[in-house]
Design an enzyme around this catalytic site. Structure first.
Site, PDB file in Angstrom:
ATOM      1  N   HIS A 120       0.828  -1.215   0.000  1.00 34.25           N
ATOM      2  CA  HIS A 120       0.000   0.000   0.000  1.00 34.25           C
ATOM      3  C   HIS A 120       0.861   1.263   0.000  1.00 34.25           C
ATOM      4  O   HIS A 120       0.422   2.329   0.443  1.00 34.25           O
ATOM      5  CB  HIS A 120      -0.966   0.002   1.194  1.00 34.25           C
ATOM      6  CG  HIS A 120      -2.068  -1.014   1.049  1.00 34.25           C
ATOM      7  ND1 HIS A 120      -2.970  -1.297   2.029  1.00 34.25           N
ATOM      8  CD2 HIS A 120      -2.410  -1.819  -0.002  1.00 34.25           C
ATOM      9  CE1 HIS A 120      -3.823  -2.234   1.614  1.00 34.25           C
ATOM     10  NE2 HIS A 120      -3.495  -2.568   0.385  1.00 34.25           N
ATOM     11  N   CYS A 128       4.525  15.172  -6.590  1.00 34.58           N
ATOM     12  CA  CYS A 128       3.767  16.358  -6.997  1.00 34.58           C
ATOM     13  C   CYS A 128       2.652  15.925  -7.958  1.00 34.58           C
ATOM     14  O   CYS A 128       2.927  15.253  -8.955  1.00 34.58           O
ATOM     15  CB  CYS A 128       4.694  17.364  -7.682  1.00 34.58           C
ATOM     16  SG  CYS A 128       3.767  18.754  -8.368  1.00 34.58           S
ATOM     17  N   CYS A 156       7.051  23.599  -8.935  1.00 35.41           N
ATOM     18  CA  CYS A 156       5.871  24.112  -9.653  1.00 35.41           C
ATOM     19  C   CYS A 156       4.726  24.506  -8.730  1.00 35.41           C
ATOM     20  O   CYS A 156       3.686  24.943  -9.193  1.00 35.41           O
ATOM     21  CB  CYS A 156       5.373  23.061 -10.658  1.00 35.41           C
ATOM     22  SG  CYS A 156       4.478  21.716  -9.873  1.00 35.41           S
TER      23      CYS A 156
HETATM   24  P1  NAD Z   1      -7.574  -2.994   9.822  1.00 38.17           P
HETATM   25  O1  NAD Z   1      -7.714  -1.739  10.641  1.00 38.17           O
HETATM   26  O2  NAD Z   1      -8.630  -3.317   8.851  1.00 38.17           O
HETATM   27  O3  NAD Z   1      -7.479  -4.235  10.826  1.00 38.17           O
HETATM   28  C1  NAD Z   1      -6.575  -4.241  11.888  1.00 38.17           C
HETATM   29  C2  NAD Z   1      -6.688  -5.586  12.549  1.00 38.17           C
HETATM   30  O4  NAD Z   1      -5.654  -5.681  13.522  1.00 38.17           O
HETATM   31  C3  NAD Z   1      -8.014  -5.777  13.284  1.00 38.17           C
HETATM   32  O5  NAD Z   1      -8.521  -7.044  12.934  1.00 38.17           O
HETATM   33  C4  NAD Z   1      -7.630  -5.751  14.775  1.00 38.17           C
HETATM   34  O6  NAD Z   1      -8.367  -6.683  15.541  1.00 38.17           O
HETATM   35  C5  NAD Z   1      -6.192  -6.170  14.738  1.00 38.17           C
HETATM   36  N1  NAD Z   1      -5.378  -5.573  15.789  1.00 38.17           N
HETATM   37  C6  NAD Z   1      -5.399  -4.308  16.275  1.00 38.17           C
HETATM   38  N2  NAD Z   1      -4.446  -4.144  17.207  1.00 38.17           N
HETATM   39  C7  NAD Z   1      -3.813  -5.336  17.314  1.00 38.17           C
HETATM   40  C8  NAD Z   1      -2.737  -5.805  18.107  1.00 38.17           C
HETATM   41  N3  NAD Z   1      -2.119  -5.013  18.998  1.00 38.17           N
HETATM   42  N4  NAD Z   1      -2.330  -7.094  17.963  1.00 38.17           N
HETATM   43  C9  NAD Z   1      -2.960  -7.936  17.077  1.00 38.17           C
HETATM   44  N5  NAD Z   1      -3.994  -7.537  16.308  1.00 38.17           N
HETATM   45  C10 NAD Z   1      -4.398  -6.247  16.419  1.00 38.17           C
HETATM   46  O7  NAD Z   1      -6.150  -2.961   9.170  1.00 38.17           O
HETATM   47  P2  NAD Z   1      -5.641  -3.558   7.800  1.00 38.17           P
HETATM   48  O8  NAD Z   1      -6.174  -4.932   7.619  1.00 38.17           O
HETATM   49  O9  NAD Z   1      -4.179  -3.331   7.788  1.00 38.17           O
HETATM   50  O10 NAD Z   1      -6.307  -2.665   6.672  1.00 38.17           O
HETATM   51  C11 NAD Z   1      -6.352  -1.275   6.854  1.00 38.17           C
HETATM   52  C12 NAD Z   1      -5.746  -0.414   5.782  1.00 38.17           C
HETATM   53  O11 NAD Z   1      -5.338   0.763   6.455  1.00 38.17           O
HETATM   54  C13 NAD Z   1      -4.524  -0.930   5.145  1.00 38.17           C
HETATM   55  O12 NAD Z   1      -4.686  -0.633   3.819  1.00 38.17           O
HETATM   56  C14 NAD Z   1      -3.364  -0.090   5.694  1.00 38.17           C
HETATM   57  O13 NAD Z   1      -2.593   0.361   4.595  1.00 38.17           O
HETATM   58  C15 NAD Z   1      -4.000   1.136   6.241  1.00 38.17           C
HETATM   59  N6  NAD Z   1      -3.498   1.622   7.544  1.00 38.17           N
HETATM   60  C16 NAD Z   1      -2.167   1.616   7.814  1.00 38.17           C
HETATM   61  C17 NAD Z   1      -1.710   2.065   9.042  1.00 38.17           C
HETATM   62  C18 NAD Z   1      -0.232   2.031   9.309  1.00 38.17           C
HETATM   63  O14 NAD Z   1       0.578   2.149   8.392  1.00 38.17           O
HETATM   64  N7  NAD Z   1       0.167   1.842  10.578  1.00 38.17           N
HETATM   65  C19 NAD Z   1      -2.606   2.519  10.007  1.00 38.17           C
HETATM   66  C20 NAD Z   1      -3.974   2.528   9.693  1.00 38.17           C
HETATM   67  C21 NAD Z   1      -4.400   2.066   8.462  1.00 38.17           C
END
Ligand code: NAD
Length: 252
Positions: A120, A128, A156
């Site tokens: 992602h 830009c 730009c």
């Molecule tokens: P999601 O928010 O859909 O799911 C997170 C999952 O992690 C949940 O099922 C939750 O139960 C679990 N979880 C939360 N804390 C936890 C812990 N301490 N230990 C174990 N499990 C835990 O996240 P996703 O599936 O990654 O999809 C979300 C999208 O959001 C992705 O595309 C991602 O790129 C983006 N995102 C990224 C960040 C980051 O870079 N840190 C933060 C938020 C969202």
């Protein structure tokens, strides 16, 4: 020590080619909220499909930046947690061959993971939207996070978009191709902290399973893949993964 953790350690020990697939849940113990846990705060006042979408960014960039600024600050100030370090350790021990992450926060790399496919995108750089020049985010991040300016191209004056993928945007082809290849090659996939609801990443465990791999699921909440997991543990990854490393040591 629960039997399922021992089973997970056994699977990792005997894996020929293990890969990890991580999501936002790996970084919640570092203070970065995920998207879907209740009360994470990120989506209390906004619709994610608008706020974090390419179309939203193009139509209302200032709203995008207003939403993104507090999140960017949390990311900039975050440190890798024991889950990130444990995954890096699994790679150093030759057990994990690759780590596929949906996270954009760079914490896996900062913890020492080397083979990381950021499917992602990431916040290391920004592009830009007018002239398509690419800049290191470090050049403008402090001004953006701690000020009220919107990041602009020094050449730009077009707006800069972080190289994190927004809803509606194509995924980086090289990273996603490598992720699919890793999913096809692996005999063990360790899924950590992802709800597995964002496509196409949500397909990767199915690709691994259809090639005969086994799944370990470590997530606080259940996912729709749990019934396919050889080992399924609903716990905090930052607490659990270091205990998994300890178990590997015990058997060594
Ligand atoms: P999601 O928010 O859909 O799911 C997170 C999952 O992690 C949940 O099922 C939750 O139960 C679990 N979880 C939360 N804390 C936890 C812990 N301490 N230990 C174990 N499990 C835990 O996240 P996703 O599936 O990654 O999809 C979300 C999208 O959001 C992705 O595309 C991602 O790129 C983006 N995102 C990224 C960040 C980051 O870079 N840190 C933060 C938020 C969202």
């Amino acid at each position: 020590m629960p039997a399922d953790l021992r089973a997970a350690a056994g699977l990792l020990r005997s894996a020929r080619y293990a890969v990890a697939l991580t999501g936002a849940g790996v970084s919640t113990p570092s203070g970065i909220p995920d998207f879907r846990s209740p009360d994470s705060g990120l989506w209390n006042d906004v619709n994610p499909l608008v706020a974090a979408s390419l179309i939203g960014f193009r139509i209302r960039p200032k709203e995008f930046y207003r939403w993104a600024r507090p999140l960017a600050r949390l990311i900039v100030e975050a440190e890798p947690n024991p889950a990130h370090f444990a995954l890096a350790e699994l790679e150093q021990r030759g057990i994990l061959k690759a780590l596929i992450t949906q996270n954009i926060d760079l914490l896996h790399e900062r913890a020492g993971s080397k083979v990381v496919y950021e499917v992602h995108g990431h916040i290391r750089e920004a592009t830009c939207v007018r002239c398509h020049r690419v800049y290191p985010s470090a050049d403008f991040v402090d001004e953006f996070v701690y000020g009220d300016a919107f990041p602009r191209c020094p050449r730009c004056k077009g707006l800069l978009k972080p190289n994190a993928i927004l809803f509606g945007e194509s995924l980086p082809p090289e990273a996603i191709n490598r992720a699919y290849q890793a999913a096809r090659l692996c005999d063990l996939m360790l899924v950590v902290g992802s709800s597995l609801t964002v496509t196409p990443v949500s397909e990767l465990p199915a690709v691994a399973l259809s090639n005969g791999a086994q799944l370990i699921m470590i997530n606080k909440e259940p996912t729709h893949y749990d019934h396919r997991g050889r080992v399924v543990i609903h716990e905090d990854a930052a607490d659990l993964l270091p205990r998994l490393i300890d178990l590997l040591d015990e058997a060594a």
